[in-house]
Each structure stands twice: as C-alpha cells, then as structure tokens.
Design a protein around this motif. Structure first.
Motif, PDB file in Angstrom:
ATOM      1  N   PHE A   1      86.955   8.610 110.115  1.00  0.00           N
ATOM      2  CA  PHE A   1      86.653   8.247 111.501  1.00  0.00           C
ATOM      3  C   PHE A   1      87.549   7.103 111.977  1.00  0.00           C
ATOM      4  N   CYS A   2      87.712   6.085 111.148  1.00  0.00           N
ATOM      5  CA  CYS A   2      88.544   4.940 111.530  1.00  0.00           C
ATOM      6  C   CYS A   2      90.002   5.344 111.726  1.00  0.00           C
ATOM      7  N   ALA A   3      90.469   6.309 110.958  1.00  0.00           N
ATOM      8  CA  ALA A   3      91.860   6.743 111.071  1.00  0.00           C
ATOM      9  C   ALA A   3      92.082   7.651 112.275  1.00  0.00           C
ATOM     10  N   MET A   4      91.107   8.525 112.582  1.00  0.00           N
ATOM     11  CA  MET A   4      91.308   9.546 113.618  1.00  0.00           C
ATOM     12  C   MET A   4      90.519   9.300 114.907  1.00  0.00           C
ATOM     13  N   LEU A   5      89.482   8.450 114.831  1.00  0.00           N
ATOM     14  CA  LEU A   5      88.578   8.199 115.963  1.00  0.00           C
ATOM     15  C   LEU A   5      87.954   9.490 116.489  1.00  0.00           C
ATOM     16  N   GLU A   6      87.624  10.388 115.566  1.00  0.00           N
ATOM     17  CA  GLU A   6      86.958  11.653 115.875  1.00  0.00           C
ATOM     18  C   GLU A   6      85.882  11.894 114.824  1.00  0.00           C
ATOM     19  N   LYS A   7      84.990  12.846 115.105  1.00  0.00           N
ATOM     20  CA  LYS A   7      83.953  13.198 114.142  1.00  0.00           C
ATOM     21  C   LYS A   7      84.624  13.690 112.862  1.00  0.00           C
ATOM     22  N   PRO A   8      84.329  13.075 111.735  1.00  0.00           N
ATOM     23  CA  PRO A   8      84.971  13.465 110.476  1.00  0.00           C
ATOM     24  C   PRO A   8      84.697  14.929 110.121  1.00  0.00           C
ATOM     25  N   SER A   9      85.692  15.561 109.542  1.00  0.00           N
ATOM     26  CA  SER A   9      85.557  16.971 109.133  1.00  0.00           C
ATOM     27  C   SER A   9      85.317  17.101 107.644  1.00  0.00           C
ATOM     28  N   CYS A  10      85.175  15.976 106.938  1.00  0.00           N
ATOM     29  CA  CYS A  10      85.028  16.029 105.491  1.00  0.00           C
ATOM     30  C   CYS A  10      83.617  16.419 105.043  1.00  0.00           C
ATOM     31  N   ILE A  11      82.665  16.495 105.993  1.00  0.00           N
ATOM     32  CA  ILE A  11      81.321  16.959 105.664  1.00  0.00           C
ATOM     33  C   ILE A  11      80.887  17.971 106.713  1.00  0.00           C
ATOM     34  N   GLN A  12      79.806  18.718 106.412  1.00  0.00           N
ATOM     35  CA  GLN A  12      79.246  19.644 107.383  1.00  0.00           C
ATOM     36  C   GLN A  12      78.213  18.883 108.201  1.00  0.00           C
ATOM     37  N   TRP A  13      78.239  19.086 109.504  1.00  0.00           N
ATOM     38  CA  TRP A  13      77.339  18.395 110.408  1.00  0.00           C
ATOM     39  C   TRP A  13      76.197  19.313 110.827  1.00  0.00           C
ATOM     40  N   GLN A  14      75.019  18.740 111.039  1.00  0.00           N
ATOM     41  CA  GLN A  14      73.863  19.487 111.541  1.00  0.00           C
ATOM     42  C   GLN A  14      73.563  19.013 112.945  1.00  0.00           C
ATOM     43  N   GLU A  15      73.242  19.948 113.809  1.00  0.00           N
ATOM     44  CA  GLU A  15      72.863  19.585 115.170  1.00  0.00           C
ATOM     45  C   GLU A  15      71.396  19.185 115.182  1.00  0.00           C
ATOM     46  N   LEU A  16      71.088  18.094 115.869  1.00  0.00           N
ATOM     47  CA  LEU A  16      69.689  17.638 115.972  1.00  0.00           C
ATOM     48  C   LEU A  16      68.986  18.353 117.091  1.00  0.00           C
TER      49      LEU A  16
END
Length: 42
Positions: free
Chosen positions: A27-42
């Motif tokens: 996140f600090c390098a790209m300033l975007e949601k990291p792609s290194c994990i799978q995200w769940q929608e709340l």
C-alpha cells in the motif's frame, strides 16, 4: 461493527502477521488496495 451492523469475520478472513506487513508495504509503495491478499466485501 460494519455499516452499523455487527460483523464477525469468517475464519478465512484472518491473515498471518507477515501477510499484513506485506500489505502495508504494498500500500505504501502503490497507494492502492494491496493485491497480495484476497479481499472480502462487507
């Protein structure tokens, strides 16, 4: 609480501490949601 409702994460929502640090670095390098994990929608 998420959007005013009680929310309990699924067991698969828990990540390792090392993965959390990887996400922070990405996140600090790209300033975007990291792609290194799978995200769940709340």
């Amino acid at each position: 609480m998420a959007a005013g409702e009680e929310w309990e994460p699924d067991v698969s929502a828990v990540i390792r501490l090392s993965s959390a640090f990887s996400c922070m670095r990405e996140f600090c390098a790209m300033l975007e949601k990291p792609s290194c994990i799978q995200w769940q929608e709340l």
